[in-house]
Design an enzyme around this catalytic site. Structure first.
Site, PDB file in Angstrom:
ATOM      1  N   GLY A 127      -3.088  -5.885  12.067  1.00 42.16           N
ATOM      2  CA  GLY A 127      -2.206  -4.678  11.691  1.00 42.16           C
ATOM      3  C   GLY A 127      -1.584  -4.772  10.435  1.00 42.16           C
ATOM      4  O   GLY A 127      -0.458  -4.887  10.287  1.00 42.16           O
ATOM      5  N   TYR A 128      -2.380  -4.611   9.410  1.00 42.30           N
ATOM      6  CA  TYR A 128      -1.910  -4.559   8.068  1.00 42.30           C
ATOM      7  C   TYR A 128      -1.818  -2.863   7.368  1.00 42.30           C
ATOM      8  O   TYR A 128      -0.654  -2.622   7.287  1.00 42.30           O
ATOM      9  CB  TYR A 128      -2.990  -5.442   7.129  1.00 42.30           C
ATOM     10  CG  TYR A 128      -2.711  -6.661   6.920  1.00 42.30           C
ATOM     11  CD1 TYR A 128      -2.277  -7.756   7.840  1.00 42.30           C
ATOM     12  CD2 TYR A 128      -2.943  -7.260   5.581  1.00 42.30           C
ATOM     13  CE1 TYR A 128      -2.025  -8.743   7.644  1.00 42.30           C
ATOM     14  CE2 TYR A 128      -2.884  -8.618   5.429  1.00 42.30           C
ATOM     15  CZ  TYR A 128      -2.218  -9.485   6.698  1.00 42.30           C
ATOM     16  OH  TYR A 128      -2.202 -10.937   6.227  1.00 42.30           O
ATOM     17  N   GLU A 244     -10.248 -13.220   4.286  1.00 40.08           N
ATOM     18  CA  GLU A 244     -11.003 -12.131   4.780  1.00 40.08           C
ATOM     19  C   GLU A 244     -11.703 -11.701   3.726  1.00 40.08           C
ATOM     20  O   GLU A 244     -12.940 -11.472   3.956  1.00 40.08           O
ATOM     21  CB  GLU A 244      -9.811 -11.092   4.904  1.00 40.08           C
ATOM     22  CG  GLU A 244     -10.393  -9.825   5.378  1.00 40.08           C
ATOM     23  CD  GLU A 244      -9.407  -8.590   5.634  1.00 40.08           C
ATOM     24  OE1 GLU A 244      -8.164  -8.834   5.497  1.00 40.08           O
ATOM     25  OE2 GLU A 244      -9.887  -7.393   5.850  1.00 40.08           O
TER      26      GLU A 244
END
Ligand code: FAD
Length: 392
Positions: A127-128, A244
């Protein structure tokens, strides 16, 4: 750098191959080869098999259940998994939130979360991003207000990949609206079953449900779920992003894709000769192959430096750009190889017309447009390289 594998490395490769032959279900491999979506159960089954073998977390320290492999072993493992069409490891738990918990989490958080991530008992999502806070991630507006031993969270996240399956979400939330943008953010772990959370699907260009919007309406989150210090979440956020982006390079997957493309281009006949002999197609294919070799070397150098104690830094931006541009180019070449047979979508059924490979082509071409956007768009990665590497 010595490019020949040692006898031990070759033996390790045989071990990985034997494991994949014995443990990877043929139904799952066939789905990956033909770009079909796995169910949640299929993802979990494969991750659990890796865990049983002790190979679920290739880059974690051994004290937490990682493999302790060096960069070459990881590279071999990655290549073999891609070559055998094993599902790519879902990053959200094992490659994204876990390194943050290992570095910034409390002992209690490590004990509570890491074993379940390793065993794939808990499905995580990220949830960025929010509407208005994607590239400018420090612009997050989702608020978390302290109320006793809880935070009360209100706001919205978007583009939440596979959030429809998730048990937990890690979120950037604003805990001090008056501080400078980067300074008032905190990193929270939130149980998706908490009252006040709503997940709504977003349907993407390929017609699939892969991403979601997540809404928080007075969601109560224990303060014990804060990772690191309040208002210092930006440090965790940046640390996670380097992992990431490095993961998005996808060298093994790209090699497997390119090798499949070469087979297809050798079999497709255009104007009386194999497509692979057509000069323009051949030149693009050769370019892609050369770029892939360069990417592989750079990737090896980066993981090798990381193994010597560093964390992937701005190089991860370079890997992210190269890896994603290359996969988009290869999916475009697949589209050209399929010609008009690229038109049917997978969702129209398995018995699409044309050669077998063509069924997945349009779906993958459209889906892979996402690669240069997520994980921080490629334009932004170029800005990072300009500043951090080139000093511009
Ligand atoms: C399929 C998909 C899955 C995703 N999954 C997740 C997920 O699971 N969790 C999550 O938190 N996020 C996820 N994201 C969000 C992703 O990280 C963001 O989309 C990305 O960071 C870009 O932000 P944005 O969409 O707000 O675009 P914007 O920031 O609005 O940018 C729009 C365009 O402008 C360009 N641009 C913006 N600022 C600059 C600048 N300063 N210089 C040059 N160019 C600029 C961008 O590069 C882009 O091309 C996903 C996105 C996609 C598409």
């Amino acid at each position: 750098m010595d490019l020949e594998y040692t006898a031990e490395e070759l033996a390790f490769r045989d071990e990985v191959r034997a494991f994949l032959r014995e443990q990877l279900p043929a139904t799952i491999a066939a789905k990956i080869k033909h770009n079909r979506r796995l169910t949640k159960d299929e993802h979990v089954l494969w991750q659990k098999r890796l865990h049983q073998r002790g190979w679920a977390a290739v880059h974690w320290p051994t004290e937490h259940g990682g493999t302790g492999w060096g960069p070459i072993e990881r590279h071999i493992f990655d290549e073999e998994c891609a070559a055998h069409h094993a599902p790519p490891m879902l990053p959200f738990g094992v490659s994204m939130v876990a390194p943050v918990i290992i570095k910034f989490g409390t002992e209690q958080q490590k004990q509570q979360y890491l074993p379940d991530i390793l065993a794939s008992n808990v499905w995580w999502c990220q949830g960025y991003s929010e509407p208005g806070a994607g590239s400018d991630l420090a612009g997050v507006k989702t608020r978390a207000v302290r109320d006793g031993d809880h935070y009360v969270v209100n706001g919205q996240k978007t583009w939440t990949t596979l959030g429809q399956h998730a048990d937990m979400i890690f979120c950037l939330v604003r805990t001090d609206p008056n501080a400078k943008k980067q300074e008032g953010i905190s990193f929270l772990l939130i149980d998706m079953n908490t009252p006040g959370i709503t997940v709504r699907p977003l349907i993407t260009l390929d017609g699939e449900h892969e991403v979601n919007e997540v809404f928080f309406d007075d969601v109560r989150v224990p303060v014990a779920n804060l990772v690191g210090e309040e208002n210092k979440g930006w440090t965790c956020a940046k640390y996670l992003l380097t992992y990431e982006r490095t993961g998005i390079a996808g060298v093994g997957q790209t090699k497997s894709l390119l090798s499949h493309l070469k087979t297809v281009a050798s079999e497709q006949i255009v104007n009386g000769r194999p497509l692979i002999e057509e000069p323009l197609f051949r030149a693009r294919l050769a370019d892609a192959e050369a770029e892939l070799m360069a990417l592989e070397m750079t990737n090896l150098r980066t993981v090798s430096a990381a193994a010597d104690g560093g964390v992937p830094g701005a190089e991860s931006s370079f890997l992210k750009i190269m890896g994603t541009v290359l996969r988009q180019e290869i999916t475009d070449l697949f589209r050209r190889a399929a010609g008009p047979y690229a038109m049917p979508f997978l969702s129209e059924g398995d018995d699409a017309v044309g050669p077998e490979f063509a069924g997945a082509v349009a779906n993958r071409y459209f889906n892979y447009r996402k690669l240069s956007i997520y994980g921080g768009s490629n334009e932004i990665q170029r800005n990072i390289i300009a500043k951090a590497i080139l000093g511009l």
